[in-house]
Design a protein around this motif. Structure first.
Motif, PDB file in Angstrom:
ATOM      1  N   GLN A  76       0.816  -1.216   0.000  1.00  0.00           N
ATOM      2  CA  GLN A  76       0.000   0.000   0.000  1.00  0.00           C
ATOM      3  C   GLN A  76       0.850   1.265   0.000  1.00  0.00           C
ATOM      4  O   GLN A  76       0.540   2.236  -0.683  1.00  0.00           O
ATOM      5  N   GLN A  77       1.924   1.270   0.797  1.00  0.00           N
ATOM      6  CA  GLN A  77       2.833   2.412   0.881  1.00  0.00           C
ATOM      7  C   GLN A  77       4.262   1.884   0.966  1.00  0.00           C
ATOM      8  O   GLN A  77       4.575   1.090   1.859  1.00  0.00           O
ATOM      9  N   LEU A  78       5.130   2.347   0.075  1.00  0.00           N
ATOM     10  CA  LEU A  78       6.514   1.882   0.041  1.00  0.00           C
ATOM     11  C   LEU A  78       7.354   2.727   0.995  1.00  0.00           C
ATOM     12  O   LEU A  78       7.425   3.942   0.855  1.00  0.00           O
ATOM     13  N   LEU A  79       8.031   2.067   1.936  1.00  0.00           N
ATOM     14  CA  LEU A  79       8.703   2.760   3.034  1.00  0.00           C
ATOM     15  C   LEU A  79      10.217   2.757   2.944  1.00  0.00           C
ATOM     16  O   LEU A  79      10.866   3.737   3.314  1.00  0.00           O
ATOM     17  N   ALA A  80      10.820   1.640   2.501  1.00  0.00           N
ATOM     18  CA  ALA A  80      12.285   1.546   2.471  1.00  0.00           C
ATOM     19  C   ALA A  80      12.685   0.408   1.552  1.00  0.00           C
ATOM     20  O   ALA A  80      11.957  -0.580   1.404  1.00  0.00           O
ATOM     21  N   TRP A  81      13.878   0.534   0.950  1.00  0.00           N
ATOM     22  CA  TRP A  81      14.411  -0.517   0.084  1.00  0.00           C
ATOM     23  C   TRP A  81      15.164  -1.533   0.929  1.00  0.00           C
ATOM     24  O   TRP A  81      16.056  -1.173   1.700  1.00  0.00           O
ATOM     25  N   ALA A  82      14.826  -2.811   0.755  1.00  0.00           N
ATOM     26  CA  ALA A  82      15.540  -3.890   1.431  1.00  0.00           C
ATOM     27  C   ALA A  82      16.657  -4.451   0.552  1.00  0.00           C
ATOM     28  O   ALA A  82      17.572  -5.101   1.029  1.00  0.00           O
ATOM     29  N   GLY A  83      16.564  -4.216  -0.736  1.00  0.00           N
ATOM     30  CA  GLY A  83      17.544  -4.664  -1.717  1.00  0.00           C
ATOM     31  C   GLY A  83      17.294  -3.922  -3.013  1.00  0.00           C
ATOM     32  O   GLY A  83      16.496  -2.978  -3.055  1.00  0.00           O
ATOM     33  N   GLU A  84      17.945  -4.345  -4.081  1.00  0.00           N
ATOM     34  CA  GLU A  84      17.770  -3.641  -5.357  1.00  0.00           C
ATOM     35  C   GLU A  84      16.367  -3.825  -5.937  1.00  0.00           C
ATOM     36  O   GLU A  84      15.886  -2.983  -6.688  1.00  0.00           O
ATOM     37  N   LYS A  85      15.689  -4.937  -5.586  1.00  0.00           N
ATOM     38  CA  LYS A  85      14.359  -5.194  -6.133  1.00  0.00           C
ATOM     39  C   LYS A  85      13.348  -5.583  -5.059  1.00  0.00           C
ATOM     40  O   LYS A  85      12.279  -6.096  -5.377  1.00  0.00           O
ATOM     41  N   SER A  86      13.664  -5.343  -3.803  1.00  0.00           N
ATOM     42  CA  SER A  86      12.734  -5.656  -2.716  1.00  0.00           C
ATOM     43  C   SER A  86      12.579  -4.442  -1.813  1.00  0.00           C
ATOM     44  O   SER A  86      13.508  -3.648  -1.647  1.00  0.00           O
ATOM     45  N   LEU A  87      11.385  -4.299  -1.248  1.00  0.00           N
ATOM     46  CA  LEU A  87      11.076  -3.131  -0.427  1.00  0.00           C
ATOM     47  C   LEU A  87      10.281  -3.536   0.806  1.00  0.00           C
ATOM     48  O   LEU A  87       9.584  -4.554   0.809  1.00  0.00           O
ATOM     49  N   ILE A  88      10.372  -2.708   1.834  1.00  0.00           N
ATOM     50  CA  ILE A  88       9.501  -2.818   3.002  1.00  0.00           C
ATOM     51  C   ILE A  88       8.357  -1.838   2.800  1.00  0.00           C
ATOM     52  O   ILE A  88       8.568  -0.693   2.390  1.00  0.00           O
ATOM     53  N   ALA A  89       7.137  -2.299   3.072  1.00  0.00           N
ATOM     54  CA  ALA A  89       5.957  -1.482   2.803  1.00  0.00           C
ATOM     55  C   ALA A  89       4.916  -1.673   3.902  1.00  0.00           C
ATOM     56  O   ALA A  89       4.956  -2.651   4.664  1.00  0.00           O
ATOM     57  N   TRP A  90       3.989  -0.736   3.991  1.00  0.00           N
ATOM     58  CA  TRP A  90       2.759  -0.964   4.732  1.00  0.00           C
ATOM     59  C   TRP A  90       1.795  -1.687   3.798  1.00  0.00           C
ATOM     60  O   TRP A  90       1.735  -1.381   2.602  1.00  0.00           O
TER      61      TRP A  90
END
Length: 405
Positions: free
Chosen positions: A344-358
């Motif tokens: 729903q909301q992108l918060l931070a990049w965990a890697g080049e193609k992965s993200l932490i999100a709500w």
């Protein structure tokens, strides 16, 4: 219709009814934008003197290669997840990024007509891997490596910046400033710090005539920014004027009461959101001179917390809601080509193609969110935390602070 067009249309309707926007108008636009995210509407406007160097050693910024992994942490695909915890008690991390801290905002009444939104922080304890409450700081920014945090004392704007050793819990160094600071942001490499300056507390709240609600004070008192070298504490202050009529939302000078600055990915420029401007953001060189949008920054959105990927090739975008009921866009930084990813909301990049999100559970309340790990090209998401309770703006809802580890 894009974000800026939506905002301008709303403002034109507002302007037709009154000549000057009421106190907190921009921040109310922000709250409306957040409430509309899952309905595919994005209304922008919510999302950082020479300095005397103190001859005390600053804790070295860690390379981030050491992970804090206490016993009992759930491990899945390189993540440290606690899906039953909200707010989290134990370390949450995914890939190269960890939840370094979180805070809970609350409105503290000072008088019948004045209040302040104050943050209570929980910082990651490096020894135990647990989050520990502190009431010392009004603002905390964590440097890459999770070893150092820049902190501001309770009363804003602050007259000094503390460099907190997150291993010992002690402030190892104070950087005094001549212009009061209200917000902080590290560069991606952790070597520089941008300090946003304000004439008054940017978190001050007032009651407008005839209203029982607390609203952010307008116009904003933001005055400029420092760019500081973390190792030496030296740097300079640049004045940034609001421009236009700060009371007139149609003039381009009307920003949120808190509109902090940050450094671009390549550390060559400082930028901030300009919700009522034509492109929604403004860029400056390190001396404070305004510049045109730099190459590769065209698609950057100040209100999307994740910003650019670690290699700078991708940009986290706004709500999409095409393939999945809740999803977001990821854009090519050069071409703007869009790819949809869950979250729903992108918060931070965990890697080049992965993200932490709500994200929310299918069919649940749009504010019933939890932290998840999402990957470009994958339908799956990995839960990282439990669900937040309440609605947008409710007291007690925790907000994450991420840093590369």
């Amino acid at each position: 219709m894009n974000v800026e067009e939506l905002v301008r249309d709303a403002l034109r309707e507002q302007a037709a009814e009154q000549s000057v926007a009421g106190a907190g108008f921009a921040d109310r636009v922000v709250a409306a934008r957040r409430r509309r995210r899952t309905r595919r509407l994005a209304a922008a406007a919510t999302a950082t003197v020479a300095v005397i160097a103190v001859a005390v050693a600053v804790p070295l910024l860690d390379s981030g290669k050491e992970d804090v992994r206490p016993a009992g942490v759930v491990e899945q695909e390189g993540t440290s997840a606690h899906p039953q915890q909200s707010p989290p008690r134990d370390l949450i991390a995914a890939g190269r990024t960890a939840l370094a801290a979180y805070y809970v905002p609350s409105t503290v009444r000072k008088s019948a007509t004045e209040a302040v939104t104050e943050r209570t922080y929980w910082l990651l304890d490096q020894k135990t891997g647990k989050y520990v409450k502190t009431t010392k700081w009004s603002y905390v920014a964590v440097a890459p490596g999770l070893k150092t945090a820049a902190v501001l004392e309770r009363n804003l704007p602050a007259s000094r910046i503390g460099l907190l050793d997150l291993t010992t819990g002690r402030v190892e160094r104070w950087i005094p400033v001549d212009h009061g600071v209200g917000g902080l942001s590290f560069s991606r490499d952790g070597r520089r710090l941008v300090a946003s300056t304000y004439g008054e507390n940017p978190d001050r709240r007032v009651k407008s005539q005839g209203s029982n609600d607390w609203s952010p004070e307008q116009p904003s008192s933001r005055t400029g920014f420092y760019v500081l070298d973390v190792a030496s504490g030296q740097g300079s202050w640049s004045e940034v004027k609001l421009g236009g009529d700060p009371n007139d939302p149609m003039s381009g000078g009307f920003i949120n009461s808190r509109q902090d600055f940050a450094l671009t990915h390549d550390v060559r420029y400082v930028w901030a959101g300009n919700p009522m401007g034509d492109i929604g953001k403004q860029f400056y060189d390190l001396k404070g001179a305004e510049v045109s949008v730099p190459a590769g920054e065209k698609y950057l959105s100040w209100f999307v917390d994740a910003w650019k990927s670690p290699d700078g090739r991708l940009v986290a975008g706004d709500f999409a809601g095409k393939k999945w009921p809740t999803s977001s866009w990821v854009l090519d930084a050069d071409t703007g080509r869009k790819t949809e990813v869950r979250g729903q909301q992108l918060l931070a990049w965990a890697g080049e193609k992965s993200l932490i999100a709500w994200d929310i559970s299918p069919g649940s309340n749009e504010f019933h969110q939890r932290l998840v790990l999402v990957t470009i090209g994958s339908d799956k998401e990995v839960p990282l935390s439990g669900f937040r309770k309440g609605n947008d703006g409710d007291a007690g809802r925790w907000e994450p602070v991420f840093a590369e580890r």
